[in-house]
Design a protein around this motif. Structure first.
Motif, PDB file in Angstrom:
ATOM      1  N   GLY A 137       0.777  -1.234   0.000  1.00  0.00           N
ATOM      2  CA  GLY A 137       0.000   0.000   0.000  1.00  0.00           C
ATOM      3  C   GLY A 137       0.806   1.280   0.000  1.00  0.00           C
ATOM      4  N   ILE A 138       2.113   1.203   0.205  1.00  0.00           N
ATOM      5  CA  ILE A 138       2.943   2.409   0.211  1.00  0.00           C
ATOM      6  C   ILE A 138       3.117   2.903  -1.226  1.00  0.00           C
ATOM      7  CG2 ILE A 138       5.189   3.383   0.799  1.00  0.00           C
ATOM      8  CD1 ILE A 138       5.585   1.117   2.801  1.00  0.00           C
ATOM      9  N   PRO A 139       2.747   4.137  -1.523  1.00  0.00           N
ATOM     10  CA  PRO A 139       2.878   4.614  -2.914  1.00  0.00           C
ATOM     11  C   PRO A 139       4.320   4.984  -3.238  1.00  0.00           C
ATOM     12  CG  PRO A 139       1.795   6.289  -1.556  1.00  0.00           C
ATOM     13  CD  PRO A 139       2.058   5.110  -0.650  1.00  0.00           C
ATOM     14  N   LYS A 142       5.374   5.930  -7.106  1.00  0.00           N
ATOM     15  CA  LYS A 142       4.977   7.312  -7.371  1.00  0.00           C
ATOM     16  C   LYS A 142       5.898   8.298  -6.645  1.00  0.00           C
ATOM     17  CE  LYS A 142       0.641   8.261  -8.136  1.00  0.00           C
ATOM     18  NZ  LYS A 142       0.693   9.101  -9.350  1.00  0.00           N
ATOM     19  N   VAL A 297      11.321   8.774   4.360  1.00  0.00           N
ATOM     20  CA  VAL A 297      11.007   7.431   4.852  1.00  0.00           C
ATOM     21  C   VAL A 297       9.514   7.186   4.703  1.00  0.00           C
ATOM     22  CG1 VAL A 297      11.072   5.871   6.829  1.00  0.00           C
ATOM     23  CG2 VAL A 297      12.870   7.592   6.548  1.00  0.00           C
ATOM     24  N   LEU A 298       9.169   6.073   4.086  1.00  0.00           N
ATOM     25  CA  LEU A 298       7.769   5.725   3.851  1.00  0.00           C
ATOM     26  C   LEU A 298       7.477   4.409   4.565  1.00  0.00           C
ATOM     27  CD1 LEU A 298       7.850   6.232  -0.026  1.00  0.00           C
ATOM     28  CD2 LEU A 298       7.227   7.932   1.686  1.00  0.00           C
ATOM     29  N   ARG A 299       6.424   4.402   5.344  1.00  0.00           N
ATOM     30  CA  ARG A 299       6.106   3.233   6.156  1.00  0.00           C
ATOM     31  C   ARG A 299       4.656   2.848   5.944  1.00  0.00           C
ATOM     32  NH1 ARG A 299       7.047   1.926  12.228  1.00  0.00           N
ATOM     33  NH2 ARG A 299       5.050   1.033  12.734  1.00  0.00           N
ATOM     34  N   GLY A 300       4.363   1.566   5.814  1.00  0.00           N
ATOM     35  CA  GLY A 300       2.970   1.162   5.646  1.00  0.00           C
ATOM     36  C   GLY A 300       2.839  -0.324   5.446  1.00  0.00           C
ATOM     37  N   PRO A 301       1.599  -0.775   5.272  1.00  0.00           N
ATOM     38  CA  PRO A 301       1.364  -2.208   5.115  1.00  0.00           C
ATOM     39  C   PRO A 301       1.871  -2.688   3.760  1.00  0.00           C
ATOM     40  CG  PRO A 301      -0.686  -0.997   4.853  1.00  0.00           C
ATOM     41  CD  PRO A 301       0.351   0.005   5.236  1.00  0.00           C
ATOM     42  N   GLY A 306      -6.652  -4.999   1.294  1.00  0.00           N
ATOM     43  CA  GLY A 306      -6.903  -3.563   1.178  1.00  0.00           C
ATOM     44  C   GLY A 306      -5.693  -2.786   0.681  1.00  0.00           C
ATOM     45  N   PRO A 307      -4.554  -2.926   1.336  1.00  0.00           N
ATOM     46  CA  PRO A 307      -3.383  -2.150   0.923  1.00  0.00           C
ATOM     47  C   PRO A 307      -2.960  -2.403  -0.527  1.00  0.00           C
ATOM     48  CG  PRO A 307      -3.052  -3.027   3.126  1.00  0.00           C
ATOM     49  CD  PRO A 307      -4.330  -3.640   2.606  1.00  0.00           C
ATOM     50  N   SER A 310      -5.464  -0.944  -2.844  1.00  0.00           N
ATOM     51  CA  SER A 310      -5.312   0.514  -2.847  1.00  0.00           C
ATOM     52  C   SER A 310      -4.255   0.943  -3.864  1.00  0.00           C
ATOM     53  CB  SER A 310      -4.917   0.975  -1.432  1.00  0.00           C
ATOM     54  OG  SER A 310      -4.494   2.316  -1.418  1.00  0.00           O
ATOM     55  N   LEU A 313      -5.512   0.502  -7.380  1.00  0.00           N
ATOM     56  CA  LEU A 313      -6.441   1.592  -7.715  1.00  0.00           C
ATOM     57  C   LEU A 313      -5.692   2.886  -8.035  1.00  0.00           C
ATOM     58  CD1 LEU A 313      -9.581   1.894  -7.854  1.00  0.00           C
ATOM     59  CD2 LEU A 313      -8.761  -0.288  -6.970  1.00  0.00           C
ATOM     60  N   SER A 314      -4.572   3.115  -7.352  1.00  0.00           N
ATOM     61  CA  SER A 314      -3.783   4.307  -7.645  1.00  0.00           C
ATOM     62  C   SER A 314      -3.376   4.311  -9.125  1.00  0.00           C
ATOM     63  CB  SER A 314      -2.547   4.347  -6.734  1.00  0.00           C
ATOM     64  OG  SER A 314      -1.645   5.345  -7.152  1.00  0.00           O
TER      65      SER A 314
END
Lengths: 428, 428
Positions: A137-139, A142, A297-301, A306-307, A310, A313-314
């Motif tokens: 899910g971390i963009p 992009k 720094v980018l952090r996420g699932p 869902g992620p 997501s 979908l982006s």
């Protein structure tokens, strides 16, 4: 209002169903945001009769994803089948040949066949998008290609396999061995059907190969990655590293050096207080460094319905808005062939060894290190049983070659009880 | 190859010079990435003769930014003057009227006049982009509007003023008072000419207003933000919060609730082990939460020449690539007028008070809390001097109204020595 964007979705596993759910639940919102209706025309999966908890009655069904990819009534082919060969690859190629844009979550496909697919897509004037392929899910695609477009990227790092990070975190918090936690994770369904994709670092390396190409303008080069999994990380090392203020992470690092493109996926030590060191459990983190921006720094699932949906979908929304550029940031035919670095940049190393309890043992080790040109920053000797004393060393910055020399020479000292462990300490 | 994209840059302070530097240093890279040459046509600043360490000889000079904005030979007007009124606003409006796209780093302008400017830009079919206006080098506008396009956003949070976070961190690490660190930061040039923009939370609230509009499809509503600065945060509270496992941050929070749009910028407690709690010094962090993706955390430099210029370049490159959409994510005329929430959602609260050292004092406080419907999760009483005992309380979740009632009732107990402090504990 523009024409609707017509989607064909192949692969109705967790992610595919997640994409369908979002498209249905947020239809009005997505249309408002993109200015176009996003329409699901047709879907494809292996088993039509399977209960997926969602009705597929309003979509055309194709048993064959290649047939789906070639339908005249779709604009975008969404590939969520997975696998670097077989139907996923065949269908993506077929879609591009038929003039369709493609959105995929398939890291293996991109890491292995990315260059050929990018050349094909760009020759056909089509888009091939894959935000979901790296760090869920971390963009991050992009952020790297658009958000940091004004930067010469200097380094990309990441913890990009949630299962490995879960295993390492669980070993530490529960004090369990690798084998124990591996069995646990496998039983919980946290691992791929072929667990080597996870614990061998292959899945994370696929992602690193993609980021590396985007960051440095080179052809994606999975084979050029120095790859080591987490299966040899011991609970002793996790504990000892913690004592010295570090965590052990399966860390991917890519950087352009004077000696070529360095791409590594291996267990490394990072400071326990750094964002990477504080990343526990199944979460992903990507660190992007650019000459203007410094460090982001980018952090996420990194996974899950869902992620991942997501991120898919982006890409779909970008296509609906008419945003699209070269597959790997620069025209594929201009990407350089990477020159894999002959050796990693110097770093500090963590060494753990067990010494026979006899006079002069430590002196011999120190001498060997000194002769190899490795200087000691910190050393710690622990209380010991009758025959062997555990010793931890953190070195000053040195080359991997010097560490290898020192380890080889240690074997001849006859003071070691068992093999010494050496792990790189990454500057983060 | 397409036509070059011709830029007019107004404002040659730190950020403007940073933008010029990147455009010159990375000209070839930017052209390869965007497919267009990025050309600086003309520049404008207050003082032509000032030595900026970079030659401006090859660009046309305009003393008046409005004249620059109206030049026929520019495609994009880059506004780096700053300020919500005056030349920045005049020039942006002039550029839009003349059919130019606009890139700005001006958070105040967007927070105050964003809706009118967005309507104007969209009526003229022009783009108005502002990645640099929020959280400096972190590509958060892009992450929110494009990366999370498939999500209904549920909450946005952030530490978005580096100076405030520096002050709070420095108070904690050096054990200094707010006034001492404020004076230090001011002497080091870390604060705006009007320091209230920083320490009063105004600058951070400008950014929150922008994110809130993007997240929830509402007209930017700076006036609807509940705003409190850091000037009343004491070193005693920082220490006491740390004892209870928390850090104090100037935290912006925006969320859609059943009672309206909640927008708050105020000192809050967050768990010391959370990413927000671990954010020390001048770095920024934005947390985005969506119904599909869950939680994404973005961390990076929130100010400075390189990071801010990097964000400006992201917008310029997007325009060169032809990527642009509505200013606030949805067509400006469809944005809803926000209904400010009548009260914040329930939360746990941190209470610190000093009690006269006499029997029954603590019982009176506990009674008052109970009567207001506030239940105690944790309580700690400290060793005390002859007359007063410090007491810390962490409550279970309760409403801001109940806390206000309890604080008012406490004043009547005659056991308090000085005013009690109440701070919200944010769930992060």
């Amino acid at each position: 209002m523009s024409q609707p964007l017509r989607l064909g979705i192949a692969g109705l596993g967790t992610v595919g169903i997640g994409v369908l759910r979002i498209l249905r639940q947020h239809a009005a919102l997505l249309e408002a945001r993109t200015g176009r209706r996003l329409e699901i025309t047709a879907v494809s999966a292996r088993d039509k009769s399977k209960d997926r908890g969602i009705s597929l009655a309003s979509y055309a069904w194709e048993a064959d994803p290649v047939a789906l990819a070639q339908r005249d009534d779709i604009d975008v082919f969404v590939e969520l089948i997975g696998g670097e060969e077989g139907p996923a690859k065949d269908a993506v190629e077929a879609a591009l040949s038929k003039g369709k844009d493609v959105v995929t979550a398939n890291k293996a496909l991109l890491a292995i066949h990315g260059q050929a697919l990018a050349e094909k897509a760009e020759a056909d004037g089509r888009a091939l998008r894959y935000e979901a392929a790296v760090a869920g899910g971390i963009p991050v695609i992009k952020a790297l290609t658009e958000g940091l477009a004004g930067n010469a990227v200097t380094r990309v790092m990441g913890v990009m396999n949630g299962s490995c990070n879960y295993i390492l975190t669980r070993m530490e918090t529960a004090g369990l061995s690798y084998d124990e936690v591996f069995a646990e994770a496998d039983a919980l369904g946290y691992l791929e059907a072929d667990p080597q994709l996870d614990v061998g670092g292959i899945d994370a390396a696929h992602k690193l190969a993609i980021l590396s190409s985007l960051a440095f303008g080179t052809k994606v080069d999975f084979a050029g990655i120095t790859l080591e999994g987490i299966d040899r990380v011991s609970i002793d090392d996790i504990r000892a590293a913690a004592d010295m203020g570090y965590k052990i992470k399966l860390l991917g690092v890519a950087q352009q050096t004077a000696r070529g493109l360095e791409q590594r996926m291996q267990p490394c030590l990072v400071p326990a207080t750094s964002p990477l060191g504080q990343l526990d459990g199944g979460t992903n983190m990507v660190v992007l460094e650019g000459d203007a921006v410094g460090q982001i720094v980018l952090r996420g699932p990194g996974a899950g319905e869902g992620p991942t949906a997501s991120a898919v979908l982006s890409d779909i929304c970008d296509l609906a808005r008419g945003f699209s550029g070269p597959v790997f940031g620069l025209p594929a035919t201009t990407l350089e062939t990477s020159q894999p670095a002959t050796a990693a940049l110097p770093a500090s190393y963590y060494l753990r060894m067990s010494l026979h309890d006899k006079p002069g043992a430590l002196a011999k080790i120190a001498t060997v290190l000194g002769e190899a040109g490795v200087s000691i920053d910190r050393m710690r000797q622990y209380g010991h049983d009758e025959t062997a004393a555990p010793v931890l060393i953190v070195t000053h910055k040195t080359t991997p070659a010097a560490i290898a020399d020192a380890l080889a020479a240690m074997q001849d000292t006859a003071v070691l009880s068992g093999d010494p462990v050496a792990l790189r300490i990454e500057d983060v």
